[in-house]
Design a protein around this motif. Sequence first.
Motif, PDB file in Angstrom:
ATOM      1  N   ARG A  71      47.486 -27.118  -3.546  1.00 61.11           N
ATOM      2  CA  ARG A  71      47.078 -28.515  -3.721  1.00 61.11           C
ATOM      3  C   ARG A  71      45.870 -28.849  -2.855  1.00 61.11           C
ATOM      4  O   ARG A  71      44.955 -29.567  -3.272  1.00 61.11           O
ATOM      5  CB  ARG A  71      48.237 -29.464  -3.399  1.00 61.11           C
ATOM      6  N   LEU A  72      45.838 -28.331  -1.630  1.00 51.71           N
ATOM      7  CA  LEU A  72      44.696 -28.586  -0.755  1.00 51.71           C
ATOM      8  C   LEU A  72      43.417 -27.992  -1.328  1.00 51.71           C
ATOM      9  O   LEU A  72      42.352 -28.611  -1.254  1.00 51.71           O
ATOM     10  CB  LEU A  72      44.967 -28.043   0.648  1.00 51.71           C
ATOM     11  N   LYS A  73      43.509 -26.795  -1.898  1.00 52.19           N
ATOM     12  CA  LYS A  73      42.335 -26.197  -2.529  1.00 52.19           C
ATOM     13  C   LYS A  73      41.810 -27.096  -3.640  1.00 52.19           C
ATOM     14  O   LYS A  73      40.611 -27.299  -3.781  1.00 52.19           O
ATOM     15  CB  LYS A  73      42.660 -24.812  -3.075  1.00 52.19           C
ATOM     16  N   GLN A  74      42.736 -27.663  -4.424  1.00 49.96           N
ATOM     17  CA  GLN A  74      42.332 -28.571  -5.491  1.00 49.96           C
ATOM     18  C   GLN A  74      41.667 -29.822  -4.902  1.00 49.96           C
ATOM     19  O   GLN A  74      40.635 -30.273  -5.410  1.00 49.96           O
ATOM     20  CB  GLN A  74      43.539 -28.971  -6.340  1.00 49.96           C
ATOM     21  N   CYS A  75      42.243 -30.363  -3.828  1.00 51.95           N
ATOM     22  CA  CYS A  75      41.642 -31.536  -3.175  1.00 51.95           C
ATOM     23  C   CYS A  75      40.235 -31.225  -2.691  1.00 51.95           C
ATOM     24  O   CYS A  75      39.308 -32.012  -2.894  1.00 51.95           O
ATOM     25  CB  CYS A  75      42.492 -31.983  -1.986  1.00 51.95           C
ATOM     26  N   PHE A  76      40.067 -30.081  -2.040  1.00 51.50           N
ATOM     27  CA  PHE A  76      38.754 -29.721  -1.505  1.00 51.50           C
ATOM     28  C   PHE A  76      37.730 -29.573  -2.629  1.00 51.50           C
ATOM     29  O   PHE A  76      36.580 -29.987  -2.482  1.00 51.50           O
ATOM     30  CB  PHE A  76      38.832 -28.445  -0.689  1.00 51.50           C
ATOM     31  N   GLU A  77      38.150 -28.994  -3.743  1.00 47.58           N
ATOM     32  CA  GLU A  77      37.238 -28.858  -4.879  1.00 47.58           C
ATOM     33  C   GLU A  77      36.896 -30.222  -5.465  1.00 47.58           C
ATOM     34  O   GLU A  77      35.737 -30.499  -5.761  1.00 47.58           O
ATOM     35  CB  GLU A  77      37.848 -27.936  -5.930  1.00 47.58           C
ATOM     36  N   ASP A  78      37.917 -31.078  -5.626  1.00 49.80           N
ATOM     37  CA  ASP A  78      37.676 -32.416  -6.165  1.00 49.80           C
ATOM     38  C   ASP A  78      36.733 -33.218  -5.277  1.00 49.80           C
ATOM     39  O   ASP A  78      35.909 -33.993  -5.770  1.00 49.80           O
ATOM     40  CB  ASP A  78      38.993 -33.191  -6.317  1.00 49.80           C
ATOM     41  N   ASN A  83      32.995 -24.438   0.590  1.00 46.02           N
ATOM     42  CA  ASN A  83      31.797 -23.698   1.004  1.00 46.02           C
ATOM     43  C   ASN A  83      30.740 -24.592   1.642  1.00 46.02           C
ATOM     44  O   ASN A  83      29.544 -24.376   1.487  1.00 46.02           O
ATOM     45  CB  ASN A  83      31.195 -22.927  -0.180  1.00 46.02           C
ATOM     46  N   VAL A  84      31.192 -25.635   2.337  1.00 43.03           N
ATOM     47  CA  VAL A  84      30.287 -26.562   3.006  1.00 43.03           C
ATOM     48  C   VAL A  84      30.764 -26.756   4.442  1.00 43.03           C
ATOM     49  O   VAL A  84      31.875 -27.212   4.657  1.00 43.03           O
ATOM     50  CB  VAL A  84      30.266 -27.934   2.290  1.00 43.03           C
ATOM     51  N   LEU A  85      29.926 -26.428   5.390  1.00 42.99           N
ATOM     52  CA  LEU A  85      30.281 -26.664   6.789  1.00 42.99           C
ATOM     53  C   LEU A  85      29.527 -27.847   7.370  1.00 42.99           C
ATOM     54  O   LEU A  85      30.001 -28.509   8.257  1.00 42.99           O
ATOM     55  CB  LEU A  85      29.997 -25.419   7.645  1.00 42.99           C
ATOM     56  N   GLY A  86      28.315 -28.067   6.892  1.00 40.13           N
ATOM     57  CA  GLY A  86      27.532 -29.161   7.416  1.00 40.13           C
ATOM     58  C   GLY A  86      26.934 -28.882   8.787  1.00 40.13           C
ATOM     59  O   GLY A  86      26.490 -29.794   9.467  1.00 40.13           O
TER      60      GLY A  86
END
Length: 106
Positions: A71-78, A83-86
């Motif tokens: 679910r967290l992977k889905q949240c991060f994609e949404d 692949n973003v550190l900033g």
Amino acid sequence: IRQALEYGVIKMNIDTDTQWAYWNGVKEFEEKFRPYLQGQIGNPEGEEKPNKKYYDPRACMRKAEESSVKRLKQCFEDLRCTNVLGLGPIGKPENVLGPRRGGLPA
């Protein structure tokens, strides 16, 4: 979610979703192995077969954690956070010797 991001939303609460994902992992584990969770001994494979590997809390917690990760992977994609550190590009390390060996001025 994508439209909200386009409007400038920078924070979203995913707590409820992650709580449900954790619970859902436990629930699905119980549904799948219900016949093995009725006692310490005896299951569909035989009356004398042990069930320890099924009622060990680590087994259902593992499924809960796997469900949460999914679910967290889905949240991060949404939320476009994969692949973003900033942090910008990685620079050359400085002061690798430390202050006592001449890395910094005294």
